[in-house]
Structure formats: structure tokens, C-alpha cells
Design a protein around this motif. Structure first.
Motif, short mmCIF file in Angstrom:
data_model
loop_
_atom_site.label_atom_id
_atom_site.label_comp_id
_atom_site.label_asym_id
_atom_site.label_seq_id
_atom_site.Cartn_x
_atom_site.Cartn_y
_atom_site.Cartn_z
N ARG A 1 0.84 -1.21 0.00
CA ARG A 1 0.00 0.00 0.00
C ARG A 1 0.87 1.25 0.00
NH1 ARG A 1 -3.08 -2.26 4.36
NH2 ARG A 1 -2.35 -0.52 5.62
N ALA A 2 1.98 1.22 0.74
CA ALA A 2 2.87 2.37 0.82
C ALA A 2 3.55 2.68 -0.51
CB ALA A 2 3.92 2.15 1.92
N GLN A 3 3.72 1.68 -1.37
CA GLN A 3 4.36 1.87 -2.67
C GLN A 3 3.43 2.44 -3.72
OE1 GLN A 3 6.40 -1.65 -4.16
NE2 GLN A 3 6.60 -2.39 -2.07
N ALA A 4 2.13 2.47 -3.44
CA ALA A 4 1.13 2.84 -4.44
C ALA A 4 1.22 4.31 -4.84
CB ALA A 4 -0.27 2.52 -3.92
N ASP A 5 1.00 4.56 -6.11
CA ASP A 5 0.90 5.92 -6.63
C ASP A 5 -0.48 6.51 -6.34
OD1 ASP A 5 3.50 6.12 -8.21
OD2 ASP A 5 2.62 4.28 -9.04
N ALA A 6 -1.47 5.63 -6.22
CA ALA A 6 -2.85 6.04 -5.94
C ALA A 6 -3.55 4.88 -5.24
CB ALA A 6 -3.58 6.39 -7.23
N SER A 7 -4.63 5.20 -4.56
CA SER A 7 -5.42 4.17 -3.90
C SER A 7 -6.88 4.54 -4.00
CB SER A 7 -5.00 4.05 -2.43
OG SER A 7 -5.68 2.97 -1.81
N LEU A 8 -7.69 3.58 -4.44
CA LEU A 8 -9.12 3.79 -4.63
C LEU A 8 -9.93 2.94 -3.68
CD1 LEU A 8 -9.40 3.61 -8.53
CD2 LEU A 8 -9.35 5.66 -7.10
N SER A 9 -11.09 3.46 -3.30
CA SER A 9 -12.03 2.71 -2.48
C SER A 9 -13.38 2.71 -3.16
CB SER A 9 -12.15 3.38 -1.10
OG SER A 9 -13.19 2.78 -0.36
N PHE A 10 -14.09 1.61 -3.05
CA PHE A 10 -15.46 1.52 -3.56
C PHE A 10 -16.46 1.85 -2.45
CE2 PHE A 10 -13.77 -1.53 -6.91
CZ PHE A 10 -13.81 -0.57 -7.91
N GLY A 11 -16.05 2.65 -1.50
CA GLY A 11 -16.93 3.08 -0.42
C GLY A 11 -16.45 2.57 0.92
N LYS A 12 -17.19 2.96 1.95
CA LYS A 12 -16.80 2.60 3.31
C LYS A 12 -17.06 1.14 3.64
CE LYS A 12 -17.12 7.22 5.11
NZ LYS A 12 -17.50 8.06 6.23
N MET A 13 -17.92 0.51 2.86
CA MET A 13 -18.18 -0.92 3.09
C MET A 13 -17.02 -1.73 2.54
SD MET A 13 -22.13 -1.42 2.07
CE MET A 13 -23.43 -0.79 3.07
N VAL A 14 -16.78 -2.86 3.14
CA VAL A 14 -15.77 -3.78 2.64
C VAL A 14 -16.46 -4.74 1.67
CG1 VAL A 14 -14.16 -5.62 3.28
CG2 VAL A 14 -14.42 -3.63 4.75
N TRP A 15 -15.83 -4.94 0.50
CA TRP A 15 -16.39 -5.82 -0.53
C TRP A 15 -15.53 -7.08 -0.64
CZ3 TRP A 15 -20.98 -4.62 -2.51
CH2 TRP A 15 -21.40 -3.30 -2.38
N PRO A 16 -16.14 -8.21 -0.94
CA PRO A 16 -15.34 -9.42 -1.18
C PRO A 16 -14.36 -9.15 -2.33
CG PRO A 16 -17.67 -9.97 -1.03
CD PRO A 16 -17.58 -8.48 -1.07
N HIS A 17 -13.14 -9.65 -2.19
CA HIS A 17 -12.13 -9.34 -3.20
C HIS A 17 -12.51 -9.82 -4.59
CE1 HIS A 17 -10.90 -13.25 -1.56
NE2 HIS A 17 -10.28 -13.47 -2.68
N MET A 18 -13.30 -10.88 -4.69
CA MET A 18 -13.73 -11.33 -6.01
C MET A 18 -14.74 -10.35 -6.62
SD MET A 18 -11.96 -13.93 -6.72
CE MET A 18 -11.05 -15.29 -6.02
N LEU A 19 -15.62 -9.79 -5.80
CA LEU A 19 -16.57 -8.79 -6.31
C LEU A 19 -15.85 -7.50 -6.67
CD1 LEU A 19 -19.91 -9.02 -4.28
CD2 LEU A 19 -19.48 -9.56 -6.67
N ALA A 20 -14.78 -7.18 -5.96
CA ALA A 20 -14.02 -5.97 -6.28
C ALA A 20 -13.50 -6.03 -7.72
CB ALA A 20 -12.87 -5.78 -5.30
N ARG A 21 -13.16 -7.21 -8.19
CA ARG A 21 -12.71 -7.35 -9.58
C ARG A 21 -13.83 -7.01 -10.55
NH1 ARG A 21 -9.34 -12.98 -10.07
NH2 ARG A 21 -8.49 -12.96 -7.97
N VAL A 22 -15.03 -7.50 -10.24
CA VAL A 22 -16.19 -7.21 -11.09
C VAL A 22 -16.44 -5.71 -11.11
CG1 VAL A 22 -18.67 -7.55 -11.42
CG2 VAL A 22 -17.24 -9.48 -10.67
N MET A 23 -16.44 -5.11 -9.92
CA MET A 23 -16.73 -3.68 -9.82
C MET A 23 -15.67 -2.85 -10.55
SD MET A 23 -17.98 -3.92 -5.87
CE MET A 23 -18.18 -2.18 -5.56
#
Length: 156
Positions: free
Chosen positions: A114-136
Motif C-alpha cells: 500500500r505504501a508503494q502505491a501511486d494512488a489508492s481507490l475505495s469503492f466506499g466505506k463498506m468492505v467488498w469481497p475481493h472477487m466482487l471488487a474485480r467485477v466492480m
């Protein structure tokens, strides 16, 4: 600008795989004229159970050399779809040839990655299953290309 989705875990066939394939095909078709794509998925799997540190090492190997790194993380920036489209356009206009989106496993991403990232995105305050994050992410990539192309897919 090539897009790489670097994710922990192997996604077998099924509804999620079908959605990802559909959205990434649409993204490639729409993005081609815009200098976006193609999109590729790089899946890594820690079979030894080394936790997020081991997953981070595998993800680092999957990320193309020199790629801009954007993590998907609940602590990342929440943005609208048009803002995400503009971000992709800016990276493309800055001459980035590759952007890699990193998606962690069930325990998220290692703090070091995470510290190496140039940017970081969130799909909101809820936590999403990592497989659904790919779909989103796949859908948002297509939506971003559609916005940049002036397509009616994104309605406000």
C-alpha cells in the motif's frame, strides 16, 4: 495505456468470471480508440499460506515494470465515475504506458505494498469481497471508457 488487474486468488468460472469477461471485452472495444487498453488480469495465489506479505511479493512480480500502481483499498479515495474516468485520462495523457490495479486477498493488501502505491481507490466505506471488487473495477473501467468516448452508458 495498458491496464493490468493484479489480484490475489484464482477466479474460476461462474457469474463473476462472466461479468468480468463481458466488461473487459467492452472496455477493450471502447477504449481502443481512446488509447486505453487492452486490459489483462494477472492472478496470483499464495499456496504456502504466508499471509499478506507473501501475497504482496507475488503481486509485485505480477505488476509490470514501471507501471503506475493503484491499490484498491477501503482506506483509498472514494470518487465518482466521471472523476475516475478523468483520472485514467490524466494518467494516459501523462504518458503512462501501464497502470496496474492491485486487489488483495481476504485479508487485504500488505501495508508495504500500500505504501508503494501511486494512488489508492475505495469503492466506499463498506468492505467488498475481493472477487466482487474485480467485477466492480471491470465495470468502472468500461464506464470510464464510455464516459471518455461520450457514450450514453453512463447517465447522471
Amino acid at each position: 495505456m495498458k491496464v493490468h488487474i493484479c489480484a490475489v486468488g484464482r477466479l474460476r468460472g461462474g457469474a463473476e468470471r462472466d461479468l468480468i469477461d463481458d466488461y473487459l471485452t467492452r472496455f477493450d472495444r471502447t477504449g481502443r480508440a481512446l488509447g486505453l487498453g487492452p486490459a489483462q488480469i494477472h492472478e496470483v495465489e499464495d499456496k504456502k499460506g504466508g499471509g499478506t506479505a507473501a501475497e504482496a511479493a507475488l503481486l509485485e512480480r505480477a505488476i509490470p515494470q514501471g507501471a503506475l500502481l493503484c491499490t484498491l483499498d477501503e482506506r483509498g479515495k472514494v470518487m465518482s465515475s466521471p472523476d475516475f474516468a478523468n483520472l485514467l485520462a490524466r494518467w494516459r495523457e501523462d504518458g503512462r504506458s501501464d497502470v496496474a490495479f492491485a486487489i488483495g486477498g481476504a485479508d487485504g493488501l500488505d501495508p508495504g505494498l500500500r505504501a508503494q502505491a501511486d494512488a489508492s481507490l475505495s469503492f466506499g466505506k463498506m468492505v467488498w469481497p475481493h472477487m466482487l471488487a474485480r467485477v466492480m473495477l471491470s465495470e468502472q473501467l468500461y464506464r470510464a471508457a464510455s464516459i471518455l468516448a461520450g457514450s450514453p452508458y453512463h447517465r447522471v
